[in-house]
Design an enzyme around this catalytic site. Structure first.
Site, PDB file in Angstrom:
ATOM      1  N   ASN A   3       0.883  -1.012   0.033  1.00 30.01           N
ATOM      2  CA  ASN A   3       0.129   0.010   0.132  1.00 30.01           C
ATOM      3  C   ASN A   3       1.014   1.181   0.201  1.00 30.01           C
ATOM      4  OD1 ASN A   3      -1.513   2.337   0.819  1.00 30.01           O
ATOM      5  ND2 ASN A   3      -3.288   0.934   1.978  1.00 30.01           N
ATOM      6  N   LYS A  33       0.354   4.028   2.627  1.00 30.60           N
ATOM      7  CA  LYS A  33       1.042   3.363   4.051  1.00 30.60           C
ATOM      8  C   LYS A  33       2.379   3.698   3.998  1.00 30.60           C
ATOM      9  CE  LYS A  33      -1.820  -0.482   5.760  1.00 30.60           C
ATOM     10  NZ  LYS A  33      -1.567  -1.950   5.995  1.00 30.60           N
ATOM     11  N   ASP A  80      -0.959  -3.854  10.088  1.00 31.53           N
ATOM     12  CA  ASP A  80      -2.320  -4.269   9.853  1.00 31.53           C
ATOM     13  C   ASP A  80      -3.216  -3.156  10.475  1.00 31.53           C
ATOM     14  OD1 ASP A  80      -3.969  -6.156   8.239  1.00 31.53           O
ATOM     15  OD2 ASP A  80      -4.874  -6.250  10.088  1.00 31.53           O
ATOM     16  N   HIS A 132      -3.254   6.637  14.446  1.00 30.81           N
ATOM     17  CA  HIS A 132      -2.867   5.355  14.881  1.00 30.81           C
ATOM     18  C   HIS A 132      -1.474   4.715  14.409  1.00 30.81           C
ATOM     19  CE1 HIS A 132      -4.588   5.608  10.818  1.00 30.81           C
ATOM     20  NE2 HIS A 132      -4.863   4.270  10.586  1.00 30.81           N
TER      21      HIS A 132
HETATM   22  P1  IMP Z   1      -4.278  -3.833   5.272  1.00 30.42           P
HETATM   23  O1  IMP Z   1      -3.413  -3.333   4.263  1.00 30.42           O
HETATM   24  O2  IMP Z   1      -4.913  -5.010   5.300  1.00 30.42           O
HETATM   25  O3  IMP Z   1      -3.767  -3.327   6.756  1.00 30.42           O
HETATM   26  O4  IMP Z   1      -5.418  -2.566   5.117  1.00 30.42           O
HETATM   27  C1  IMP Z   1      -5.807  -1.546   5.974  1.00 30.42           C
HETATM   28  C2  IMP Z   1      -6.943  -0.827   5.028  1.00 30.42           C
HETATM   29  O5  IMP Z   1      -7.683  -0.057   6.314  1.00 30.42           O
HETATM   30  C3  IMP Z   1      -6.345   0.187   3.976  1.00 30.42           C
HETATM   31  O6  IMP Z   1      -6.423  -0.272   2.890  1.00 30.42           O
HETATM   32  C4  IMP Z   1      -7.574   1.251   4.324  1.00 30.42           C
HETATM   33  O7  IMP Z   1      -8.670   1.090   3.613  1.00 30.42           O
HETATM   34  C5  IMP Z   1      -7.729   1.251   5.609  1.00 30.42           C
HETATM   35  N1  IMP Z   1      -6.845   2.391   6.375  1.00 30.42           N
HETATM   36  C6  IMP Z   1      -5.844   1.728   7.349  1.00 30.42           C
HETATM   37  N2  IMP Z   1      -5.369   2.941   8.023  1.00 30.42           N
HETATM   38  C7  IMP Z   1      -5.757   3.940   7.073  1.00 30.42           C
HETATM   39  C8  IMP Z   1      -5.738   5.555   7.306  1.00 30.42           C
HETATM   40  O8  IMP Z   1      -4.605   5.826   7.918  1.00 30.42           O
HETATM   41  N3  IMP Z   1      -6.370   6.097   6.342  1.00 30.42           N
HETATM   42  C9  IMP Z   1      -7.466   5.689   5.786  1.00 30.42           C
HETATM   43  N4  IMP Z   1      -7.651   4.428   5.644  1.00 30.42           N
HETATM   44  C10 IMP Z   1      -6.847   3.555   6.207  1.00 30.42           C
END
Ligand code: IMP
Length: 200
Positions: free
Chosen positions: A10, A13, A76, A187
């Site tokens: 991502n 991120k 995550d 966060h």
């Molecule tokens: P992961 O890559 O499986 O951890 O997915 C996390 C998902 O949570 C992201 O793709 C976003 O949809 C959402 N998310 C997590 N952190 C944020 C943030 O800081 N802003 C907006 N969406 C977030």
């Protein structure tokens, strides 16, 4: 030079992570921070854990197997909306399908909260960071930012659910904050600063 590989695909991120870890010095040396793509690691990871922390650990351990002496970190994270029984939660990236645009996901969540008062629109972003050290030791830090779900999308910064997540500190969405403002209260910022403390 000590190397950190961050296990995410991502880009939103990754940009935040590089900013937040930029001042990290270990054993008197600056640290190089690369995404798994930049490190040439391309492996499928099955995120089948039941919590943010469990999923972060699964990702970090999977990448650590290919990381040759680097510290591996994985994040995550997701959005919990209280009125929707903490949906989308650990399924935030997969909500309505992985390839569905955030315009559609955000509009859908706003529609599901139609008629719900501000007091009941409380929500939080959660972030768990798992860190695997070169000797295999694993530790995890988790942090949240509290807010509420807005009535419309606002702002163009950030990524994902940022345009609908309103924060108490500013009365604005996290997509209306500068990168520095968001990282100072988010966060991810809090969890990564706790990881930095532990590493030092
Ligand atoms: P992961 O890559 O499986 O951890 O997915 C996390 C998902 O949570 C992201 O793709 C976003 O949809 C959402 N998310 C997590 N952190 C944020 C943030 O800081 N802003 C907006 N969406 C977030």
């Amino acid at each position: 030079m000590q190397e950190i590989i961050f296990a995410t695909g991502n880009e939103g991120k990754m940009k935040e992570v590089k900013m937040i870890l930029a001042d990290l010095v270990l054993d008197g040396e600056k640290v190089s921070i690369r995404s798994m793509k930049e490190a040439g690691i391309d492996i499928p990871i099955l995120e089948n854990g039941k919590s943010f922390a469990e999923n972060a650990g699964i990702k970090a351990k999977a990448v650590a197997a290919f990381a040759k002496g680097a510290i591996v970190m994985a994040d995550d994270s997701g959005l919990e909306i209280d009125y929707l029984n903490k949906e989308p939660g650990i399924y935030s990236a997969r909500y309505l399908g992985e390839d569905t645009s955030y315009r559609v996901k955000n509009q859908n969540l706003i529609e599901r909260l139609e008629g719900v008062s501000e007091r009941e629109r409380t929500a939080r972003f959660v972030c768990a960071i798992a860190c695997v050290m070169p000797d295999g030791r694993l530790f995890t830090k988790e942090a949240t930012i509290e807010g509420w779900i807005g009535y419309e999308e606002k702002g163009t910064n950030g990524f994902g659910y940022d345009p609908i997540f309103m924060v108490y500190e500013y009365g604005k969405s996290t997509a209306e904050l500068s990168e520095e403002e968001k990282n100072a209260i988010s966060h991810r910022g809090k969890a990564l600063r706790a990881v930095k403390e532990e590493l030092r």
